[in-house]
Each structure stands twice: as structure tokens, then as C-alpha cells.
Motif scaffolding. Structure first.
Motif, PDB file in Angstrom:
ATOM      1  N   ASP A   1       0.832  -1.208   0.000  1.00 60.50           N
ATOM      2  CA  ASP A   1       0.000   0.000   0.000  1.00 60.50           C
ATOM      3  C   ASP A   1       0.865   1.255   0.000  1.00 60.50           C
ATOM      4  N   TYR A   2       2.154   1.084   0.370  1.00 55.69           N
ATOM      5  CA  TYR A   2       3.058   2.235   0.456  1.00 55.69           C
ATOM      6  C   TYR A   2       4.332   2.052  -0.356  1.00 55.69           C
ATOM      7  N   VAL A   3       4.764   0.808  -0.516  1.00 59.91           N
ATOM      8  CA  VAL A   3       6.016   0.528  -1.229  1.00 59.91           C
ATOM      9  C   VAL A   3       5.681  -0.177  -2.545  1.00 59.91           C
ATOM     10  N   SER A   4       6.218   0.330  -3.647  1.00 55.67           N
ATOM     11  CA  SER A   4       5.905  -0.249  -4.950  1.00 55.67           C
ATOM     12  C   SER A   4       6.591  -1.595  -5.128  1.00 55.67           C
ATOM     13  N   GLN A   5       6.023  -2.413  -5.979  1.00 51.15           N
ATOM     14  CA  GLN A   5       6.599  -3.720  -6.260  1.00 51.15           C
ATOM     15  C   GLN A   5       7.978  -3.575  -6.892  1.00 51.15           C
ATOM     16  N   ALA A   6       8.164  -2.526  -7.690  1.00 51.35           N
ATOM     17  CA  ALA A   6       9.464  -2.302  -8.329  1.00 51.35           C
ATOM     18  C   ALA A   6      10.547  -2.047  -7.273  1.00 51.35           C
ATOM     19  N   GLU A   7      10.215  -1.280  -6.227  1.00 49.07           N
ATOM     20  CA  GLU A   7      11.186  -1.005  -5.165  1.00 49.07           C
ATOM     21  C   GLU A   7      11.485  -2.272  -4.365  1.00 49.07           C
ATOM     22  N   ILE A   8      10.450  -3.062  -4.143  1.00 46.97           N
ATOM     23  CA  ILE A   8      10.646  -4.311  -3.403  1.00 46.97           C
ATOM     24  C   ILE A   8      11.559  -5.245  -4.198  1.00 46.97           C
ATOM     25  N   ASP A   9      11.272  -5.383  -5.489  1.00 41.93           N
ATOM     26  CA  ASP A   9      12.083  -6.260  -6.337  1.00 41.93           C
ATOM     27  C   ASP A   9      13.521  -5.761  -6.453  1.00 41.93           C
ATOM     28  N   GLY A  10      13.712  -4.459  -6.377  1.00 43.09           N
ATOM     29  CA  GLY A  10      15.045  -3.890  -6.538  1.00 43.09           C
ATOM     30  C   GLY A  10      15.858  -3.830  -5.263  1.00 43.09           C
ATOM     31  N   TRP A  11      15.251  -4.172  -4.149  1.00 42.66           N
ATOM     32  CA  TRP A  11      15.993  -4.119  -2.878  1.00 42.66           C
ATOM     33  C   TRP A  11      17.123  -5.139  -2.869  1.00 42.66           C
ATOM     34  N   ASP A  12      18.321  -4.694  -2.462  1.00 43.22           N
ATOM     35  CA  ASP A  12      19.511  -5.548  -2.516  1.00 43.22           C
ATOM     36  C   ASP A  12      19.749  -6.345  -1.239  1.00 43.22           C
ATOM     37  N   GLY A  13      18.821  -6.252  -0.275  1.00 37.18           N
ATOM     38  CA  GLY A  13      18.960  -7.016   0.962  1.00 37.18           C
ATOM     39  C   GLY A  13      19.748  -6.316   2.042  1.00 37.18           C
ATOM     40  N   SER A  14      20.201  -5.092   1.789  1.00 37.46           N
ATOM     41  CA  SER A  14      21.013  -4.368   2.765  1.00 37.46           C
ATOM     42  C   SER A  14      20.166  -3.423   3.604  1.00 37.46           C
ATOM     43  N   ILE A  15      20.692  -3.062   4.773  1.00 34.00           N
ATOM     44  CA  ILE A  15      20.012  -2.095   5.620  1.00 34.00           C
ATOM     45  C   ILE A  15      20.046  -0.717   4.976  1.00 34.00           C
ATOM     46  N   GLU A  16      21.126  -0.435   4.231  1.00 30.73           N
ATOM     47  CA  GLU A  16      21.222   0.837   3.522  1.00 30.73           C
ATOM     48  C   GLU A  16      20.145   0.935   2.441  1.00 30.73           C
ATOM     49  N   GLY A  17      19.882  -0.181   1.784  1.00 30.53           N
ATOM     50  CA  GLY A  17      18.841  -0.214   0.769  1.00 30.53           C
ATOM     51  C   GLY A  17      17.465   0.046   1.359  1.00 30.53           C
ATOM     52  N   LEU A  18      17.230  -0.452   2.576  1.00 33.13           N
ATOM     53  CA  LEU A  18      15.962  -0.190   3.251  1.00 33.13           C
ATOM     54  C   LEU A  18      15.818   1.298   3.574  1.00 33.13           C
ATOM     55  N   TYR A  19      16.919   1.893   3.986  1.00 31.02           N
ATOM     56  CA  TYR A  19      16.870   3.322   4.307  1.00 31.02           C
ATOM     57  C   TYR A  19      16.458   4.130   3.074  1.00 31.02           C
ATOM     58  N   GLU A  20      17.006   3.779   1.937  1.00 33.27           N
ATOM     59  CA  GLU A  20      16.674   4.507   0.715  1.00 33.27           C
ATOM     60  C   GLU A  20      15.191   4.370   0.360  1.00 33.27           C
ATOM     61  N   ILE A  21      14.635   3.184   0.561  1.00 34.36           N
ATOM     62  CA  ILE A  21      13.204   2.982   0.310  1.00 34.36           C
ATOM     63  C   ILE A  21      12.369   3.844   1.243  1.00 34.36           C
ATOM     64  N   LEU A  22      12.718   3.843   2.526  1.00 33.51           N
ATOM     65  CA  LEU A  22      11.970   4.621   3.513  1.00 33.51           C
ATOM     66  C   LEU A  22      12.087   6.121   3.247  1.00 33.51           C
ATOM     67  N   TYR A  23      13.271   6.532   2.825  1.00 30.83           N
ATOM     68  CA  TYR A  23      13.536   7.950   2.577  1.00 30.83           C
ATOM     69  C   TYR A  23      12.641   8.495   1.464  1.00 30.83           C
ATOM     70  N   LYS A  24      12.357   7.681   0.460  1.00 28.25           N
ATOM     71  CA  LYS A  24      11.595   8.130  -0.701  1.00 28.25           C
ATOM     72  C   LYS A  24      10.080   8.125  -0.479  1.00 28.25           C
ATOM     73  N   LEU A  25       9.631   7.477   0.598  1.00 28.93           N
ATOM     74  CA  LEU A  25       8.197   7.327   0.812  1.00 28.93           C
ATOM     75  C   LEU A  25       7.512   8.639   1.176  1.00 28.93           C
TER      76      LEU A  25
END
Length: 543
Positions: A220-244
Motif C-alpha cells: 500500500d506504500y512501497v511499490s513492487q518495483a522497489e521491493i524487487d530492486g531491494w539488494d537485501g542491505s540495511i542501507e537499501g531499506l533506508y533509501e526505500i523509507l527515505y523516498k516514501l
């Protein structure tokens, strides 16, 4: 023919060698008994018969080998002396509280099934002296079986207990007979967690299991493209959260629920006794000298500082300012309400209903299973009857009958089963048995309650889980932490300070902790533990 007549007749037929005088006395007594009439005189005659008969037994015992004595006892139906019932004392943390009625039912069931022992629960106060008091009582011979406890902030006290000479090595015991029943009751991989110096000294704990981190994305908040593109790192999670674009003023966008044993699993390492164990590189390091560890915590610091995490986050570790229970309840409340963009948890079972919803994409991060002597069960070397203790534990862990009685009482009277879960007879949820199950190690072979979070057969889930889990190369390595001093506390406090943003910058917190570790003798301590690891590897090769 009366009972007395039969006794004398059969006694005379007994194959013994006795004097003529004895035989004549028996015959004369019988004849006199037959010639007299009247109840009183008959009773007196019978009494005299037995006085004469038993009075001569001592004289002929040597010649008869005690045959007449044994015969008389058997004919009168004298019961054999009852077999002594051994008390098996099980020491547990004081927050384990078994219902006295259930304990009584448990012991009655053991006796009814022909087992000549009973269980006694010995509570020991849960505080920093738990293991010290445990060793004291084992040394006095007051304990047969014991739970090592839950945690320690004073170094590897578990090593101290195992190496104290008070705990039995179970390697040989578990290889045959009732010991094999205990071994087969747990997954083979799980036994690796109970090793110290590559030998088994305890029965492993079934509830505390590190190994997986669950990251749940809310579509409902994170796109499927962002989920698929996540590299498994904590830094990658931060970038997703930052853009929301997040406008929920009550719940933060990240719900964070990771226990302190497995939080570093997100990058394949774990901290233990003030040191960082890197499973990929197979190295033991100063945590504050590890790029992965520092990067992870710096990112978490930024998440907290930017408001992506709740204000009272304490990472489920020991921050006195905040209530861990309240925090966990708040996280659970937000998860169940769907008020999150990303959630990180080390427990799937607790949130299976949330993570299984159509709008949630769940990703698992597999980390290695780590050594874990904590909360495991040991047998005291000072127990008087090892066979009885092993037999008892084979019943407690190899079956479910006795364990369920101990926890719940009598089925149909004290509790009922509904869809495999235990409920009160009035249909209410059964009270959580967490401390009882952890202390006595009964998660795998008892009926679950709603609070346990099991979706099916606990034992099957346990075995299935360990079919897939990876094992750390450090499994079974329990170091002697002599010289640790304040190092473990410093690393723990550093983690808390980062999580709670207790300084204006991450760099300030890190610099302060590094200085404290240096002053506490980290280099010397680290060298000691590394040498122990190298020695263990050398011994394995030589074997």
C-alpha cells in the motif's frame, strides 16, 4: 479345611531338612487343634501353633536356606517392601511457576506407570547471581537437573558452569538406551547449539532460535518495483523509507522488532560476549573495528534520527528508560493495524496473520544459527542415580503425555483442546506458559497455546525448521571469557546509545565507545578468545 490347616499341611510338604523334634511339634500341634472344640480354644491352639512354628524358624534357617520363612510370608500375603521413590530435583529460574496440583498429577502418573521417581521443582532467584547459586546447590548435591538460565551480561558464565566439574558430559549417555530417546527427541542440528569445546554438555533449548530475519513490505506504500530492486542491505531499506510519502503522524514508517541475538543477521554476523563473529570471513573481531557492524548501526541511527522509527525503540535490549513489553505491544498493535511501510522482525510466528495478508510481501534474510548454551538443561554430576535421571528425562522429552500433565493438568477437567490449541474449560485462552516452557524446555512436545504462535504441530515445525537452517562455523565454540571485564557492557551500551540517539552525532557515540573499549583491555581479551578458537580448530584437525 481351614486356613490354618492348609498352612500346616503345606508347610509339612515344603522340601526342607528339619529335625525330628521340629516335625513332631508341628504334627502334635495339628492333632491337638483338631481334637479341641470351641472358638476360643481353637483360636488359642492356632496361636500356639504359630508360636511354636515360627519359634523354630530361627533354629532351622541355616539348614533350610530360609525356605520356611519365605513360605510363611508368601502365604500370609505380606507385601514386599515398597520400592523407594527417588526425588529428582529440577532447578529452574524463579519465574517458572508450575501449578502444585499439576505437579501432583504428574508424579501420580509416573508412579501409576511403574516409574519409581518423582519430580521436585527447585526455584532459584532470577538475578545476576543465578548461575553462581546454581553451582553452589549442585556442589551440595541438592540438584539433579538444572536450567542454565536466560542471559548473562558478565561474560560466558555458561562456560564456567560447564567447566566447573559439576555438569555431566552427555556424549556417551546420548548414544544408547534411554539417552538415545532424548537425543532423538531433538533435531540433530540443534544439538550443535548445546556443545562446548565440541562436546555435548546440555540438552538444547527449543524456543530461542536465531537464524532468520523477516522483512515485510506493505504494498500500500512501497511499490513492487522497489521491493524487487531491494539488494537485501540495511542501507537499501533506508533509501526505500527515505523516498516514501508518509503522513501517518501516529505510527512511524518502519516497525522494528529484532531480538539482540539475531539483529546482526541482516549482514551475516553476530555479537557475543563483546565480540563480533563474522560467519562469512570466519573471523572474530572487535565490533567497533568492523566496517559491516559500523555501517549497519550508522544506518539505524539515521533511521531513528529522521523519525522513521518509533521514539521509544529499544531494539529489545536492556534500555532501562523504556519498557520492552510496552514497546513490543506498540509494535504489535501497529503491525496488526497495517500501519507500517516496512517491518523488520526476527519472529515470524508472532505475526503470521499479518505477514500472510495479500498486501504484504515478505522476504527472508537467512543468517547462521549461532551457539546458544543459554536456557539449556544440564545434568548434575552429583546426582545419586544417573540412570533414573536419564530415564526421567527420556519421558519428559521423548513423549508428550507427562509434559502436558505438568503444564496443563488433566485433559477434559482442567483444559480442552480446540483446533490443537489449549483453552480453559470455559473457552478462554490459556494463560501464556512462556517461562514454564522455556525453563523446563517443553516447547517442542506439549500442546501449544494461542500465545505460542504455532500454526500446527510444534515438534514437526521444530524439525522442519532445522532441516533448512544454516549453522555458523562457530557453532559449539564457547570461549572462556576471563578478562572480559566491562567489555560486554560497553558494547551493549554502545548499541543502546546508537538506537536512542544519545549524542548529536553517530561519530561521537562511536569514538566514545572505542576509547572505553581500549581502556577496558579489548586487545588483550580479543587475542585470548582468538587463540582459543585457533586451538579448537587445531584439535579438530588432529582428531
Amino acid at each position: 479345611m481351614s486356613r490354618e490347616d492348609e498352612l500346616i499341611r503345606d508347610a509339612l510338604k515344603t522340601n526342607v531338612t528339619a529335625s525330628n523334634e521340629l516335625n513332631n511339634k508341628i504334627l502334635r500341634t495339628a492333632e491337638r487343634k483338631k481334637s479341641h472344640a470351641g472358638l476360643m480354644r481353637a483360636a488359642v491352639t492356632v496361636a500356639l501353633c504359630f508360636i511354636v512354628f515360627f519359634g523354630t524358624v530361627t533354629a532351622v534357617n541355616a539348614a533350610t536356606g530360609g525356605a520356611i520363612t519365605d513360605f510363611i510370608k508368601g502365604k500370609f500375603g505380606r507385601k514386599k517392601d515398597p520400592v523407594a521413590v527417588k526425588t529428582i530435583t529440577f532447578a529452574v529460574p524463579s519465574n517458572c511457576r508450575i501449578d502444585e496440583k499439576n505437579l501432583e498429577l504428574f508424579n501420580e502418573a509416573l508412579v501409576e506407570d511403574g516409574h519409581h521417581y518423582k519430580l521436585e521443582i527447585k526455584p532459584i532467584m532470577v538475578d545476576e547471581n543465578y548461575l553462581t547459586n546454581l553451582q553452589r546447590d549442585m556442589g551440595r548435591g541438592q540438584i539433579d537437573v538444572a536450567t542454565l538460565g536466560y542471559s548473562s551480561i558478565h561474560g560466558n558464565e555458561y562456560y564456567d558452569v560447564v567447566r566447573s566439574g559439576l555438569v555431566m558430559n552427555l556424549d556417551e549417555i546420548l548414544s544408547s538406551g534411554k539417552g538415545k530417546v532424548i537425543y532423538d527427541a531433538f533435531p540433530e542440528k540443534l544439538w550443535e547449539t548445546a556443545k562446548c569445546g565440541d562436546q555435548i554438555y546440555s540438552i538444547p533449548q527449543t524456543r530461542w532460535r536465531a537464524g532468520k530475519i523477516y522483512v515485510a513490505f506493505n504494498r500500500d506504500y512501497v511499490s513492487q518495483a522497489e521491493i524487487d530492486g531491494w539488494d537485501g542491505s540495511i542501507e537499501g531499506l533506508y533509501e526505500i523509507l527515505y523516498k516514501l510519502d508518509w503522513d501517518d503522524s501516529v505510527a512511524p514508517r518502519l516497525q522494528y522488532l529484532i531480538d539482540d541475538d539475531s539483529f546482526t543477521g541482516i549482514f551475516g554476523c553476530y555479537t557475543l560476549y563483546g565480540l563480533l563473529y563474522d560467519s562469512d570471513k570466519v573471523t572474530i573481531e572487535n565490533p567497533l573495528e568492523s566496517d559491516e557492524f559500523i555501517s549497519y548501526l550508522e544506518t539505524v541511527y539515521r533511521m531513528r534520527k529522521d523519525g522513521y522509527m518509533t521514539d521509544d525503540v529499544n531494539a529489545r535490549i536492556y534500555a532501562d528508560e523504556y519498557s520492552e513489553v510496552d514497546y513490543n505491544l506498540n509494535v504489535t498493535k501497529n503491525l496488526k493495524a497495517g500501519r507500517f511501510a516496512v517491518a523488520i522482525s526476527s519472529w515470524y510466528d508472532d505475526f503470521a496473520d499479518v505477514f500472510s495478508k495479500n498486501n504484504i510481501v515478505l522476504k527472508e534474510i537467512q543468517s547462521d544459527m549461532v551457539a546458544n548454551l543459554r536456557a539449556s538443561v544440564v545434568i548434575s554430576k552429583n546426582t545419586e542415580d544417573v540412570d533414573a535421571v536419564v530415564d526421567f528425562l527420556s519421558l519428559l522429552y521423548g513423549t508428550d503425555k507427562y509434559a502436558n500433565i505438568l503444564l496443563y493438568g488433566k485433559k477434559g477437567t482442567d483444559y480442552q483442546l480446540v483446533n490443537g490449541l489449549v483453552y480453559d474449560m470455559d473457552g478462554a485462552n490459556w494463560t501464556d506458559q512462556f517461562f514454564n516452557k522455556v525453563s523446563l524446555n517443553l516447547y517442542h512436545n506439549t500442546y501449544p497455546v494461542y500465545a505460542d504462535g504455532f500454526t500446527g504441530d510444534p515438534k514437526k515445525e521444530l524439525f522442519d525448521y532445522y532441516e533448512t537452517v544454516s549453522m555458523s562455523p562457530f557453532m559449539g565454540f564457547e570461549p572462556d571469557t576471563t578478562g572480559i571485564g566491562e567489555i560486554q557492557e560497553i558494547v551493549r551500551d554502545y548499541w543502546i546509545d546508537v538506537m536512542l540517539n544519545k549524542a548529536d552525532s553517530f561519530e561521537d557515540i562511536t569514538a566514545n565507545a572505542k576509547k572505553k573499549l581500549e581502556e577496558a583491555g579489548m586487545d588483550t581479551y580479543l587475542e585470548s578468545v582468538r587463540k582459543q578458537w585457533e586451538k579448537l580448530q587445531k584439535n579438530k584437525i588432529e582428531k
